[in-house]
Enzyme design. Structure first.
Site, PDB file in Angstrom:
ATOM      1  N   SER A 296       0.855  -1.190   0.000  1.00 23.77           N
ATOM      2  CA  SER A 296       0.000   0.000   0.000  1.00 23.77           C
ATOM      3  C   SER A 296       0.887   1.235   0.000  1.00 23.77           C
ATOM      4  CB  SER A 296      -0.919  -0.005   1.219  1.00 23.77           C
ATOM      5  OG  SER A 296      -0.168  -0.145   2.402  1.00 23.77           O
ATOM      6  N   LEU A 297       0.416   2.305  -0.585  1.00 23.16           N
ATOM      7  CA  LEU A 297       1.238   3.493  -0.777  1.00 23.16           C
ATOM      8  C   LEU A 297       1.270   4.390   0.455  1.00 23.16           C
ATOM      9  CD1 LEU A 297       0.118   4.535  -4.375  1.00 23.16           C
ATOM     10  CD2 LEU A 297       2.139   3.243  -3.731  1.00 23.16           C
TER      11      LEU A 297
ATOM     12  N   LYS B 116      -5.282   8.656  -8.847  1.00 19.82           N
ATOM     13  CA  LYS B 116      -5.476   7.553  -7.897  1.00 19.82           C
ATOM     14  C   LYS B 116      -6.977   7.289  -7.762  1.00 19.82           C
ATOM     15  CE  LYS B 116      -4.435   6.090  -3.166  1.00 19.82           C
ATOM     16  NZ  LYS B 116      -5.836   5.754  -2.818  1.00 19.82           N
TER      17      LYS B 116
ATOM     18  N   ARG C 255      -6.448  -7.318  -1.866  1.00 18.15           N
ATOM     19  CA  ARG C 255      -5.131  -7.094  -1.273  1.00 18.15           C
ATOM     20  C   ARG C 255      -4.949  -7.880   0.020  1.00 18.15           C
ATOM     21  NH1 ARG C 255      -2.117  -2.495  -1.632  1.00 18.15           N
ATOM     22  NH2 ARG C 255      -3.931  -1.147  -1.946  1.00 18.15           N
TER      23      ARG C 255
ATOM     24  N   LYS D   1       5.145   7.384  -9.305  1.00 17.92           N
ATOM     25  CA  LYS D   1       6.061   6.265  -9.085  1.00 17.92           C
ATOM     26  C   LYS D   1       7.231   6.368 -10.049  1.00 17.92           C
ATOM     27  CE  LYS D   1       2.626   3.483 -11.503  1.00 17.92           C
ATOM     28  NZ  LYS D   1       1.564   2.523 -11.296  1.00 17.92           N
TER      29      LYS D   1
ATOM     30  N   LYS E 262      -2.306  13.082  -1.995  1.00 17.62           N
ATOM     31  CA  LYS E 262      -3.756  13.059  -1.787  1.00 17.62           C
ATOM     32  C   LYS E 262      -4.370  14.459  -1.914  1.00 17.62           C
ATOM     33  CE  LYS E 262      -5.624   9.691  -0.503  1.00 17.62           C
ATOM     34  NZ  LYS E 262      -5.659   8.807   0.653  1.00 17.62           N
TER      35      LYS E 262
END
Length: 345
Positions: free
Chosen positions: A11-12, A47, A68, A218, A242
């Protein structure tokens, strides 16, 4: 049933401003022993606010689909993704890796979410598209999942028996295979260009068909991914910048008038629907006509809105003026409810 991922599904870590992004890049350069002036190539994409999914293909054929979970072991949802748009059972073309894990998001378009909710009883309604997508995918009855218009968009690579040099090389293969990825992807080599992209995507946010809650950056090179590895459950080579949970931008489609209990007339902006803090918002108060004039708000403008607590969102400022701007909205001469004369106190 549980499925063990062949490669950890990480997870980021989150960033919230330019300084956070700058610190992230600085850490990368330090870890890689690069000079401060050295540029690193990044890829950026919106995202999507959905549910993460891992697809395992063997020789081009879909073997399993899993959530996940804890990053190592996920929930088997193979029976529930049969009708998901964007997940082919057999990849197009004929040259496929013997085994490859393709990661992405399960989501619902905003219009599909509204239509789905309108057909559910009040107690079964979902609060936002993300919850609807997660609830639909995890249905115990696959027949119910089949009726939900779920979609998939790819954004990541897990285990693969084929060596890829860059993210764009992998994304090019996805297109050939018939798996969608974002058409808003771009590459960058400076923090200023990354922040410019972030602001562009934020402005587009309300006009996109699906919910997004930020931008992912990324590193473009998979060799650097391997060198950087991960810390805890976060990859060192990527970060999510975000959007604010309370603020976002959207377009004013129309301005109309609400009459309160005391007879006061309040202008209300009708907005392109946008998600703020998990709530879909389509209206915002403009307070009064002096406020509209002061902020120079007009139909067609892109505006920043803010939602605090449960109060109706408010328009903070104009971010981008409409190309062909209408005249500023004036107070009505007659009451929109009773058609009586209107006077200003």
């Amino acid at each position: 049933k549980k499925i063990e991922h062949k490669s950890a599904m990480l997870s980021l870590a989150n960033a919230f401003n330019k300084k956070d992004l700058s610190d992230f890049i600085e850490r990368l350069k330090k870890f890689l022993n690069l000079e401060e002036k050295t540029n690193i190539s990044f890829i950026g994409e919106p995202k999507i606010d959905g549910l993460s999914l891992n697809l395992l293909y063997e020789n081009g054929k879909l073997k399993t689909a899993s959530t996940r979970g804890d990053g190592k072991i996920g929930e088997d949802v193979s029976n529930n993704i049969i009708n998901v748009i964007g997940i082919p059972k057999q990849l197009n073309g004929w040259e496929h890796p013997k085994e490859i894990e393709i990661r992405g998001e399960i989501f619902l378009n905003k219009k599909d979410f509204i239509k789905l909710n309108s057909n559910l009883q009040e107690k079964h309604k979902f609060s936002n598209p993300r919850n609807a997508a997660a609830g639909s995918l995890r249905q115990l009855d696959p027949n119910i999942t089949k009726t939900r218009p779920l979609r998939f968009i790819a954004h990541g690579l897990g285990y693969t028996e084929k060596k890829y040099m860059t993210v764009n090389e992998f994304y090019s293969e996805l297109k050939l295979w018939g798996i969608p990825n974002s058409n808003l992807t771009n590459t960058f080599n400076s923090i200023d260009s990354m922040m410019d992209y972030y602001h562009v995507i934020e402005k587009k946010r309300s006009s996109l068909k699906y919910d997004i809650d930020g931008v992912v950056f990324k590193i473009h090179s998979y060799d650097l991914h391997d060198r950087l590895g991960f810390v805890g459950k976060n990859p060192r080579w990527a970060i999510a910048l975000k959007f604010s949970a309370e603020k976002t931008s959207t377009k004013i489609i129309d301005i109309d008038f609400q009459v309160g209990r005391t007879g006061a007339i309040t202008p209300v902006g009708r907005l392109e629907e946008v998600n703020i803090g998990g709530v879909l918002v389509s209206n915002a108060t403009l307070h009064n006509f002096d406020e509209i004039a002061k902020k120079d708000i007009r139909i067609g403008d892109i505006v920043q809105i803010q939602r605090a607590g449960d109060v109706i969102p408010q328009v903070i400022k104009v971010i981008e003026k409409a190309k062909n701007r209408n005249n500023i909205i004036s107070p009505p001469k007659f009451c929109p409810v009773c058609n009586g004369n209107v006077s200003k106190e």
